[in-house]
Scaffold this active site. Structure first.
Site, mmCIF file in Angstrom:
data_model
loop_
_atom_site.group_PDB
_atom_site.id
_atom_site.type_symbol
_atom_site.label_atom_id
_atom_site.label_comp_id
_atom_site.label_asym_id
_atom_site.label_seq_id
_atom_site.Cartn_x
_atom_site.Cartn_y
_atom_site.Cartn_z
ATOM 1 N N LYS A 198 0.830 -1.203 0.000
ATOM 2 C CA LYS A 198 0.000 0.000 0.000
ATOM 3 C C LYS A 198 0.864 1.252 0.000
ATOM 4 O O LYS A 198 2.010 1.234 0.435
ATOM 5 C CB LYS A 198 -0.924 0.014 1.224
ATOM 6 C CG LYS A 198 -1.923 -1.125 1.259
ATOM 7 C CD LYS A 198 -2.826 -1.034 2.476
ATOM 8 C CE LYS A 198 -3.871 -2.123 2.492
ATOM 9 N NZ LYS A 198 -4.753 -2.039 3.675
ATOM 10 N N ARG A 241 0.492 5.563 0.973
ATOM 11 C CA ARG A 241 -0.340 6.621 1.541
ATOM 12 C C ARG A 241 -0.518 7.732 0.523
ATOM 13 O O ARG A 241 0.447 8.291 0.000
ATOM 14 C CB ARG A 241 0.304 7.162 2.821
ATOM 15 C CG ARG A 241 -0.509 8.245 3.510
ATOM 16 C CD ARG A 241 0.043 8.549 4.891
ATOM 17 N NE ARG A 241 -0.092 7.406 5.789
ATOM 18 C CZ ARG A 241 -1.220 7.104 6.431
ATOM 19 N NH1 ARG A 241 -2.303 7.844 6.250
ATOM 20 N NH2 ARG A 241 -1.246 6.067 7.239
ATOM 21 N N ASP A 285 -5.924 -11.311 9.470
ATOM 22 C CA ASP A 285 -5.534 -10.052 10.098
ATOM 23 C C ASP A 285 -5.787 -10.182 11.598
ATOM 24 O O ASP A 285 -6.330 -11.192 12.062
ATOM 25 C CB ASP A 285 -6.332 -8.894 9.499
ATOM 26 C CG ASP A 285 -5.565 -7.570 9.540
ATOM 27 O OD1 ASP A 285 -4.545 -7.511 10.253
ATOM 28 O OD2 ASP A 285 -5.997 -6.613 8.876
#
Length: 325
Positions: free
Chosen positions: A203, A205, A229
């Site tokens: 990922k 930001r 998770d």
């Protein structure tokens, strides 16, 4: 006189519960073969809480089960009062059993002028008189360092892995997917148990409040995908992970996490989710109404046996880490 296996090294084993997750405490006691201890909690109209034990704790090895679930502040305050009352009642040792330590997410100063609440709550529990902590799947392992008393940190990896093996034939042919880089270690442990593939979502930001998936490292094309998770709260990150996996060619998606907090729009999001099922353990009490509202997708796995085994080993002075070998 024959000595009970649950009364070897210290006083009698006594298990009590706060109000946050009584069913889990009752199930733990069933596995231990002892009754759940009797106590009473009263909340007055001014929101003050009073607790009282209804049996002797003198020299007992006391374990108090309390998850930090909604209402979290009440759960923390009740646990501190129970610990303090146990110490005042001459308990030999008091262990706080916290299946879900919600403030573990506040483990660092990542913004100016904020509190590291995970450490503050740890200080409060120790000041109340906790001699030991038993918990499961902390958001960050560094939270261990917030405590000056022994901490036993249980893992749900075995339970989640066995669940995947039960519901998916040939689970070893699938791929365990970490929804972010911080979950890789947990995903790798479960992939090792399944002897399956491993992948994670990278990922980036894009703003102060937004993190978007950039790439999927690994191969999920045409394979069953197991997303793991530590917890689900609003399910926003889960929706993102499932959708990204499907765009990358995943076949069927299964989700399993330790803590099913399910706040805000979580149930509605899970009902609309392109996943076969979403499982969590009973570290947090999930109301039946939420399970029904998910359209049959939400499932709850029990960790009571694991907590019972850990409590038994702590009481008798045996190693807790052997439970994971």
């Amino acid at each position: 006189m024959e000595v009970s296996p649950l009364n070897i090294n210290r006083g009698p084993l006594l298990v009590f519960s706060g109000q946050s997750n009584i069913p889990l405490a009752q199930e733990i006691c069933q596995h231990l073969g002892i009754p759940l201890g009797r106590s009473e909690t009263v909340k007055f109209t001014n929101d003050n809480i009073i607790v009282q034990y209804e049996e002797s704790l003198r020299e007992g090895d006391v374990f108090i089960v309390q998850s930090f679930s909604t209402p979290v502040s009440d759960a923390i305050m009740e646990l501190m009062l129970l610990i303090d009352a146990a110490k005042s009642a001459s308990a030999g040792r008091v262990t706080a059993v916290i299946p879900y330590y919600s403030y573990a997410r506040s483990d660092k100063k990542d913004a100016p002028r904020i509190s590291i609440a995970g450490r503050l709550v740890a200080d409060l529990l120790q000041e109340a008189g906790a001699d030991r902590i038993l918990t499961m799947t902390l958001h960050s392992s560094q939270v261990h360092g917030f405590f000056k008393v022994p901490v036993d940190h249980l893992s749900s990896d075995r339970i989640l892995g066995e669940h995947f093996q039960r519901v998916v034939p040939h689970a070893h042919e699938g791929v365990v997917l970490a929804p972010d880089a911080g979950s890789i270690k947990r995903a790798a442990a479960i992939a090792h148990r399944l002897n399956s593939g491993l992948a994670f979502i990278d990922k980036q930001r894009t703003s102060d409040t937004t993190v978007d998936p950039r790439a999927l490292i690994g191969d999920v094309q045409g394979k069953n995908v197991f997303i793991v998770d530590d917890e689900i709260s609003t399910a926003g990150s889960l929706v993102e992970a499932v959708n990204f996996a499907k765009r990358m060619g995943a076949k069927d998606v299964y989700v399993a996490v330790t803590h099913g907090v399910y706040t805000g729009p979580a149930v509605e999001r899970i009902r609309a989710l392109d996943a076969v099922q979403v499982a969590s353990t009973n570290t947090v009490l999930v109301p039946e109404s939420k399970i029904e509202g998910s359209g049959g997708k939400m499932h709850v796995l029990s960790v009571a046996q694991l907590f019972a085994d850990a409590i038994r080993n702590i009481h008798t002075g045996e190693s807790v880490s052997t439970l994971f070998e």
